[in-house]
Scaffold this motif. Sequence first.
Motif, PDB file in Angstrom:
ATOM      1  N   LYS A   1      41.505  46.055  41.031  1.00 52.05           N
ATOM      2  CA  LYS A   1      42.352  46.453  39.907  1.00 52.05           C
ATOM      3  C   LYS A   1      41.790  47.708  39.261  1.00 52.05           C
ATOM      4  O   LYS A   1      40.571  47.878  39.145  1.00 52.05           O
ATOM      5  N   LYS A   2      42.667  48.599  38.828  1.00 47.77           N
ATOM      6  CA  LYS A   2      42.234  49.805  38.131  1.00 47.77           C
ATOM      7  C   LYS A   2      42.040  49.476  36.651  1.00 47.77           C
ATOM      8  O   LYS A   2      42.987  49.084  35.970  1.00 47.77           O
ATOM      9  N   LYS A   3      40.817  49.677  36.165  1.00 48.61           N
ATOM     10  CA  LYS A   3      40.444  49.213  34.836  1.00 48.61           C
ATOM     11  C   LYS A   3      39.964  50.380  33.978  1.00 48.61           C
ATOM     12  O   LYS A   3      39.094  51.142  34.398  1.00 48.61           O
ATOM     13  N   ILE A   4      40.505  50.473  32.782  1.00 45.98           N
ATOM     14  CA  ILE A   4      40.143  51.545  31.864  1.00 45.98           C
ATOM     15  C   ILE A   4      39.800  50.917  30.516  1.00 45.98           C
ATOM     16  O   ILE A   4      40.366  49.884  30.153  1.00 45.98           O
ATOM     17  N   ILE A   5      38.845  51.481  29.807  1.00 46.10           N
ATOM     18  CA  ILE A   5      38.500  50.954  28.491  1.00 46.10           C
ATOM     19  C   ILE A   5      38.386  52.109  27.499  1.00 46.10           C
ATOM     20  O   ILE A   5      37.819  53.165  27.809  1.00 46.10           O
ATOM     21  N   THR A   6      38.967  51.914  26.325  1.00 43.99           N
ATOM     22  CA  THR A   6      38.813  52.874  25.235  1.00 43.99           C
ATOM     23  C   THR A   6      37.796  52.323  24.247  1.00 43.99           C
ATOM     24  O   THR A   6      37.905  51.177  23.801  1.00 43.99           O
ATOM     25  N   LEU A   7      36.795  53.147  23.915  1.00 45.04           N
ATOM     26  CA  LEU A   7      35.751  52.774  22.957  1.00 45.04           C
ATOM     27  C   LEU A   7      36.107  53.403  21.616  1.00 45.04           C
ATOM     28  O   LEU A   7      36.221  54.615  21.509  1.00 45.04           O
ATOM     29  N   HIS A   8      36.250  52.550  20.602  1.00 47.53           N
ATOM     30  CA  HIS A   8      36.792  53.009  19.325  1.00 47.53           C
ATOM     31  C   HIS A   8      35.733  53.275  18.255  1.00 47.53           C
ATOM     32  O   HIS A   8      36.030  53.198  17.073  1.00 47.53           O
TER      33      HIS A   8
END
Length: 349
Positions: free
Chosen positions: A93-100
Amino acid sequence: MIVQVGPYPKPIGGISVYIKRMKHYLDLQGINNEVWDISGIKKYENGVRQIRLRYIPIMLILKKDIEIIHYNLCGIMPKIYISIFNKILLSKKKKIITLHGDNADIIKKSKRVFIMTLNTFDCIICVKAGDSKKLKNEGVKKPIYDLPAFIVPTQSTDIELPQYIQNFIKQKNFIISANASSIQFNNSIDLYGIDMCIDLAAALKNKGFKIGMIFCLPYINNDFYYKELICRINENGIQQDFLFVHENMELWPIIEKSQIFIRPTCDDGYGVSLAEAIYYNVPAIASDVCERPEGTIIFTSRDIKDLYKKTIDIINNYDNYKEKIRNIKIQDSTQKLFEIYKRILRYKS
Protein backbone atom coordinates in the motif's frame (compact mmCIF):
# COMPACT_ATOMS: atom_id res chain seq x y z
CA MET A 1 -9.15 5.47 -4.06
CA ILE A 2 -7.43 7.97 -1.76
CA VAL A 3 -8.16 7.63 1.97
CA GLN A 4 -7.35 10.31 4.52
CA VAL A 5 -7.08 9.14 8.14
CA GLY A 6 -7.49 11.59 11.01
CA PRO A 7 -10.09 13.74 12.77
CA TYR A 8 -12.89 15.25 10.71
CA PRO A 9 -15.09 18.18 11.79
CA LYS A 10 -16.63 18.20 14.18
CA PRO A 11 -14.31 18.55 16.18
CA ILE A 12 -13.04 21.79 14.67
CA GLY A 13 -9.27 22.10 14.70
CA GLY A 14 -6.36 22.73 12.37
CA ILE A 15 -5.95 19.08 11.33
CA SER A 16 -9.65 18.32 10.94
CA VAL A 17 -10.18 21.43 8.79
CA TYR A 18 -7.12 20.50 6.70
CA ILE A 19 -8.63 17.06 6.01
CA LYS A 20 -12.08 18.47 5.29
CA ARG A 21 -10.80 20.99 2.77
CA MET A 22 -8.60 18.44 1.02
CA LYS A 23 -11.56 16.09 0.75
CA HIS A 24 -13.63 18.85 -0.83
CA TYR A 25 -10.83 19.47 -3.35
CA LEU A 26 -10.65 15.77 -4.25
CA ASP A 27 -14.44 15.68 -4.61
CA LEU A 28 -14.32 18.62 -7.01
CA GLN A 29 -11.65 16.84 -9.05
CA GLY A 30 -13.87 13.77 -9.32
CA ILE A 31 -11.34 11.64 -7.44
CA ASN A 32 -12.69 8.61 -5.58
CA ASN A 33 -11.84 9.30 -1.93
CA GLU A 34 -12.91 8.74 1.66
CA VAL A 35 -12.09 10.08 5.10
CA TRP A 36 -11.66 7.59 7.92
CA ASP A 37 -12.54 9.71 10.91
CA ILE A 38 -10.82 8.62 14.14
CA SER A 39 -12.23 11.40 16.35
CA GLY A 40 -14.78 9.07 17.96
CA ILE A 41 -17.57 11.60 17.37
CA LYS A 42 -20.40 10.31 15.18
CA LYS A 43 -21.33 12.31 12.09
CA TYR A 44 -23.29 11.60 8.97
CA GLU A 45 -21.63 12.84 5.81
CA ASN A 46 -21.06 11.19 2.47
CA GLY A 47 -17.56 9.77 2.10
CA VAL A 48 -16.77 9.94 5.82
CA ARG A 49 -16.53 6.75 7.90
CA GLN A 50 -16.10 6.57 11.68
CA ILE A 51 -13.34 4.04 12.34
CA ARG A 52 -11.26 3.44 15.47
CA LEU A 53 -7.53 3.61 14.84
CA ARG A 54 -7.01 0.00 15.92
CA TYR A 55 -9.19 -1.24 13.05
CA ILE A 56 -7.47 0.78 10.29
CA PRO A 57 -5.01 -2.03 9.32
CA ILE A 58 -7.88 -4.54 9.02
CA MET A 59 -9.83 -2.17 6.78
CA LEU A 60 -6.78 -1.67 4.59
CA ILE A 61 -6.30 -5.41 4.18
CA LEU A 62 -9.98 -5.94 3.30
CA LYS A 63 -10.35 -3.03 0.89
CA LYS A 64 -8.48 -3.76 -2.33
CA ASP A 65 -9.24 -0.51 -4.19
CA ILE A 66 -7.16 1.82 -1.97
CA GLU A 67 -4.20 3.30 -3.81
CA ILE A 68 -3.10 5.92 -1.26
CA ILE A 69 -3.60 6.08 2.49
CA HIS A 70 -2.79 9.51 3.92
CA TYR A 71 -2.39 9.70 7.71
CA ASN A 72 -2.74 12.78 9.92
CA LEU A 73 -1.90 11.49 13.40
CA CYS A 74 -0.84 13.33 16.56
CA GLY A 75 1.62 11.94 19.09
CA ILE A 76 4.04 9.03 18.84
CA MET A 77 1.92 5.99 19.83
CA PRO A 78 -0.60 6.13 16.93
CA LYS A 79 2.30 6.49 14.48
CA ILE A 80 4.11 3.50 15.99
CA TYR A 81 0.96 1.38 15.88
CA ILE A 82 0.37 2.09 12.20
CA SER A 83 4.07 1.65 11.34
CA ILE A 84 4.06 -1.94 12.60
CA PHE A 85 1.39 -2.87 10.07
CA ASN A 86 3.03 -0.73 7.38
CA LYS A 87 6.03 -3.01 7.46
CA ILE A 88 4.45 -6.40 8.14
CA LEU A 89 1.13 -6.47 6.29
CA LEU A 90 0.77 -3.36 4.17
CA SER A 91 4.08 -3.07 2.35
CA LYS A 92 2.33 -2.83 -1.03
CA LYS A 93 0.00 0.00 0.00
CA LYS A 94 1.18 3.53 -0.73
CA LYS A 95 1.39 5.31 2.61
CA ILE A 96 1.87 9.01 3.29
CA ILE A 97 1.94 10.86 6.61
CA THR A 98 1.64 14.57 7.35
CA LEU A 99 3.43 15.77 10.50
CA HIS A 100 1.61 18.72 12.03
CA GLY A 101 4.28 20.24 14.21
CA ASP A 102 4.91 18.08 17.29
CA ASN A 103 8.12 16.56 15.92
CA ALA A 104 10.68 18.34 18.12
CA ASP A 105 9.09 17.07 21.33
CA ILE A 106 8.79 13.52 19.97
CA ILE A 107 12.43 13.49 18.83
CA LYS A 108 13.56 14.56 22.31
CA LYS A 109 11.69 11.70 23.96
CA SER A 110 11.74 8.90 21.36
CA LYS A 111 14.13 9.79 18.56
CA ARG A 112 15.23 6.30 17.50
CA VAL A 113 11.71 4.85 17.50
CA PHE A 114 10.30 7.92 15.76
CA ILE A 115 12.80 7.74 12.89
CA MET A 116 12.21 4.01 12.44
CA THR A 117 8.47 4.69 12.41
CA LEU A 118 8.69 7.37 9.73
CA ASN A 119 10.83 5.14 7.51
CA THR A 120 7.90 2.72 7.16
CA PHE A 121 5.96 5.35 5.18
CA ASP A 122 6.48 6.03 1.48
CA CYS A 123 6.43 9.81 1.92
CA ILE A 124 6.48 12.34 4.77
CA ILE A 125 5.05 15.87 4.64
CA CYS A 126 6.11 18.48 7.21
CA VAL A 127 3.91 21.52 7.77
CA LYS A 128 6.45 23.23 10.02
CA ALA A 129 9.31 24.93 8.20
CA GLY A 130 12.69 23.34 8.86
CA ASP A 131 11.34 20.00 10.10
CA SER A 132 12.25 18.16 6.89
CA LYS A 133 15.91 19.12 7.23
CA LYS A 134 15.98 18.01 10.86
CA LEU A 135 14.40 14.68 10.06
CA LYS A 136 16.82 14.01 7.22
CA ASN A 137 19.72 14.79 9.53
CA GLU A 138 18.31 12.36 12.10
CA GLY A 139 18.12 9.50 9.60
CA VAL A 140 14.81 9.57 7.72
CA LYS A 141 15.48 7.98 4.32
CA LYS A 142 12.09 8.39 2.65
CA PRO A 143 11.09 11.46 0.56
CA ILE A 144 10.21 14.43 2.77
CA TYR A 145 8.42 17.60 1.71
CA ASP A 146 7.88 20.95 3.40
CA LEU A 147 4.27 21.90 2.71
CA PRO A 148 2.26 24.34 4.86
CA ALA A 149 -1.17 23.10 5.96
CA PHE A 150 -3.06 26.07 4.53
CA ILE A 151 -5.87 25.16 2.16
CA VAL A 152 -8.07 27.99 0.91
CA PRO A 153 -11.64 27.77 2.25
CA THR A 154 -13.88 26.63 -0.57
CA GLN A 155 -17.20 27.63 0.93
CA SER A 156 -19.02 30.82 0.00
CA THR A 157 -17.81 33.87 1.91
CA ASP A 158 -21.37 34.96 2.71
CA ILE A 159 -21.72 32.57 5.69
CA GLU A 160 -23.88 34.25 8.30
CA LEU A 161 -22.42 34.40 11.78
CA PRO A 162 -24.65 33.69 14.81
CA GLN A 163 -26.60 36.79 15.81
CA TYR A 164 -24.82 37.30 19.15
CA ILE A 165 -21.46 37.48 17.34
CA GLN A 166 -22.85 39.94 14.79
CA ASN A 167 -24.22 42.11 17.61
CA PHE A 168 -20.86 42.11 19.39
CA ILE A 169 -19.04 43.15 16.21
CA LYS A 170 -21.51 45.98 15.52
CA GLN A 171 -20.96 47.43 18.99
CA LYS A 172 -17.19 47.77 18.58
CA ASN A 173 -14.99 50.03 16.47
CA PHE A 174 -12.18 47.48 16.22
CA ILE A 175 -12.32 43.68 16.42
CA ILE A 176 -9.35 41.53 17.43
CA SER A 177 -9.78 37.76 17.14
CA ALA A 178 -7.85 34.74 18.33
CA ASN A 179 -8.51 31.05 18.82
CA ALA A 180 -7.66 27.74 20.46
CA SER A 181 -8.94 24.27 19.68
CA SER A 182 -9.20 23.61 23.43
CA ILE A 183 -7.52 24.59 26.70
CA GLN A 184 -3.99 23.20 26.73
CA PHE A 185 -0.76 23.81 28.63
CA ASN A 186 2.90 23.58 27.69
CA ASN A 187 5.19 23.35 30.72
CA SER A 188 2.34 24.79 32.84
CA ILE A 189 1.94 27.77 30.48
CA ASP A 190 -1.31 28.51 28.65
CA LEU A 191 -0.39 27.09 25.22
CA TYR A 192 -2.67 29.31 23.16
CA GLY A 193 -2.18 32.44 25.25
CA ILE A 194 -5.81 32.94 26.24
CA ASP A 195 -4.58 34.72 29.36
CA MET A 196 -2.52 37.11 27.22
CA CYS A 197 -5.54 37.96 25.09
CA ILE A 198 -7.47 38.93 28.22
CA ASP A 199 -4.57 41.08 29.47
CA LEU A 200 -4.25 42.71 26.05
CA ALA A 201 -7.97 43.55 25.90
CA ALA A 202 -7.77 45.05 29.40
CA ALA A 203 -4.70 47.14 28.55
CA LEU A 204 -6.32 48.48 25.37
CA LYS A 205 -9.53 49.40 27.21
CA ASN A 206 -7.52 51.23 29.88
CA LYS A 207 -5.99 53.34 27.10
CA GLY A 208 -9.43 54.27 25.79
CA PHE A 209 -9.59 51.99 22.75
CA LYS A 210 -13.09 50.68 22.00
CA ILE A 211 -12.00 47.24 20.88
CA GLY A 212 -13.74 43.90 21.02
CA MET A 213 -11.80 40.69 21.56
CA ILE A 214 -13.37 37.54 20.10
CA PHE A 215 -11.76 34.32 21.27
CA CYS A 216 -12.94 31.12 19.57
CA LEU A 217 -12.76 28.17 21.96
CA PRO A 218 -14.89 25.25 20.71
CA TYR A 219 -14.20 23.00 23.70
CA ILE A 220 -14.06 23.79 27.40
CA ASN A 221 -12.07 20.77 28.51
CA ASN A 222 -10.77 22.34 31.72
CA ASP A 223 -13.55 23.87 33.82
CA PHE A 224 -11.21 25.03 36.58
CA TYR A 225 -8.96 27.08 34.28
CA TYR A 226 -11.93 28.37 32.27
CA LYS A 227 -13.46 29.75 35.49
CA GLU A 228 -10.11 31.37 36.26
CA LEU A 229 -10.20 33.08 32.86
CA ILE A 230 -13.75 34.32 33.45
CA CYS A 231 -12.67 35.71 36.84
CA ARG A 232 -9.75 37.45 35.13
CA ILE A 233 -12.15 39.04 32.63
CA ASN A 234 -14.47 40.20 35.43
CA GLU A 235 -11.63 41.56 37.56
CA ASN A 236 -10.45 43.66 34.61
CA GLY A 237 -13.97 44.94 33.91
CA ILE A 238 -13.98 43.79 30.27
CA GLN A 239 -17.09 41.59 30.34
CA GLN A 240 -18.58 43.68 27.51
CA ASP A 241 -15.35 43.71 25.52
CA PHE A 242 -14.30 40.05 25.55
CA LEU A 243 -16.40 37.38 23.86
CA PHE A 244 -15.75 33.66 24.08
CA VAL A 245 -17.24 31.80 21.11
CA HIS A 246 -17.90 28.12 21.75
CA GLU A 247 -19.51 27.38 18.39
CA ASN A 248 -18.16 24.38 16.51
CA MET A 249 -17.53 26.39 13.38
CA GLU A 250 -14.61 27.28 11.13
CA LEU A 251 -12.61 30.33 12.14
CA TRP A 252 -12.29 32.18 8.83
CA PRO A 253 -15.74 33.89 8.86
CA ILE A 254 -14.74 35.61 12.12
CA ILE A 255 -11.20 36.40 10.91
CA GLU A 256 -12.68 37.97 7.78
CA LYS A 257 -14.70 40.42 9.92
CA SER A 258 -11.78 41.23 12.25
CA GLN A 259 -9.32 44.09 12.02
CA ILE A 260 -6.47 42.14 13.67
CA PHE A 261 -5.85 38.45 14.29
CA ILE A 262 -3.41 37.33 16.98
CA ARG A 263 -1.80 33.97 17.79
CA PRO A 264 0.12 34.29 21.07
CA THR A 265 1.11 30.63 21.38
CA CYS A 266 4.09 29.53 23.49
CA ASP A 267 4.71 26.59 21.13
CA ASP A 268 3.39 26.04 17.63
CA GLY A 269 3.60 24.55 14.17
CA TYR A 270 2.74 26.51 11.04
CA GLY A 271 -0.31 28.42 12.28
CA VAL A 272 -2.93 28.01 9.54
CA SER A 273 -5.10 30.72 11.09
CA LEU A 274 -2.34 33.27 10.44
CA ALA A 275 -2.27 32.31 6.77
CA GLU A 276 -6.05 32.68 6.65
CA ALA A 277 -5.84 36.15 8.18
CA ILE A 278 -3.26 37.35 5.65
CA TYR A 279 -5.24 35.69 2.84
CA TYR A 280 -8.23 37.86 3.87
CA ASN A 281 -5.97 40.94 4.17
CA VAL A 282 -6.25 41.07 7.97
CA PRO A 283 -3.01 42.07 9.78
CA ALA A 284 -1.79 39.18 11.94
CA ILE A 285 0.43 39.15 15.03
CA ALA A 286 2.11 35.99 16.34
CA SER A 287 4.71 34.87 18.87
CA ASP A 288 8.26 34.14 17.74
CA VAL A 289 8.20 30.43 18.64
CA CYS A 290 8.49 29.19 15.05
CA GLU A 291 8.60 30.38 11.45
CA ARG A 292 5.38 32.17 10.56
CA PRO A 293 3.61 32.87 7.24
CA GLU A 294 4.98 35.80 5.24
CA GLY A 295 3.57 39.11 6.40
CA THR A 296 3.02 38.11 10.04
CA ILE A 297 4.05 40.70 12.64
CA ILE A 298 6.19 38.95 15.27
CA PHE A 299 6.32 39.62 19.01
CA THR A 300 8.43 38.04 21.75
CA SER A 301 6.66 35.00 23.17
CA ARG A 302 4.89 35.60 26.50
CA ASP A 303 5.91 39.27 26.50
CA ILE A 304 2.64 41.16 27.00
CA LYS A 305 4.38 44.52 26.68
CA ASP A 306 5.72 43.62 23.24
CA LEU A 307 2.34 42.24 22.15
CA TYR A 308 0.65 45.44 23.35
CA LYS A 309 3.24 47.60 21.57
CA LYS A 310 2.79 45.75 18.25
CA THR A 311 -1.01 45.87 18.54
CA ILE A 312 -1.05 49.62 19.25
CA ASP A 313 1.23 50.27 16.30
CA ILE A 314 -1.12 48.39 13.97
CA ILE A 315 -4.17 50.24 15.29
CA ASN A 316 -2.47 53.62 14.85
CA ASN A 317 -1.14 52.83 11.38
CA TYR A 318 -3.83 50.46 10.20
CA ASP A 319 -4.02 51.40 6.52
CA ASN A 320 -0.25 51.03 6.16
CA TYR A 321 -0.31 47.52 7.63
CA LYS A 322 -3.21 46.51 5.40
CA GLU A 323 -1.30 47.73 2.37
CA LYS A 324 1.84 45.80 3.33
CA ILE A 325 0.05 42.46 3.16
CA ARG A 326 -2.33 43.23 0.30
CA ASN A 327 -0.20 41.60 -2.38
CA ILE A 328 1.22 38.71 -0.36
CA LYS A 329 0.31 35.40 -1.95
CA ILE A 330 -0.31 32.72 0.63
CA GLN A 331 0.46 29.28 -0.79
CA ASP A 332 -2.57 27.02 -1.15
CA SER A 333 -1.33 23.46 -0.58
CA THR A 334 -4.08 21.54 -2.38
CA GLN A 335 -2.48 21.37 -5.82
CA LYS A 336 1.00 20.64 -4.48
CA LEU A 337 -0.32 17.90 -2.23
CA PHE A 338 -2.14 16.34 -5.16
CA GLU A 339 1.06 16.55 -7.20
CA ILE A 340 2.83 14.63 -4.43
CA TYR A 341 0.13 11.99 -4.65
CA LYS A 342 0.76 11.63 -8.37
CA ARG A 343 4.54 11.98 -8.44
CA ILE A 344 5.80 10.21 -5.34
CA LEU A 345 3.04 7.66 -5.08
CA ARG A 346 2.55 7.31 -8.83
CA TYR A 347 -1.11 8.08 -8.62
CA LYS A 348 -2.85 8.44 -11.98
CA SER A 349 -5.50 11.16 -12.07
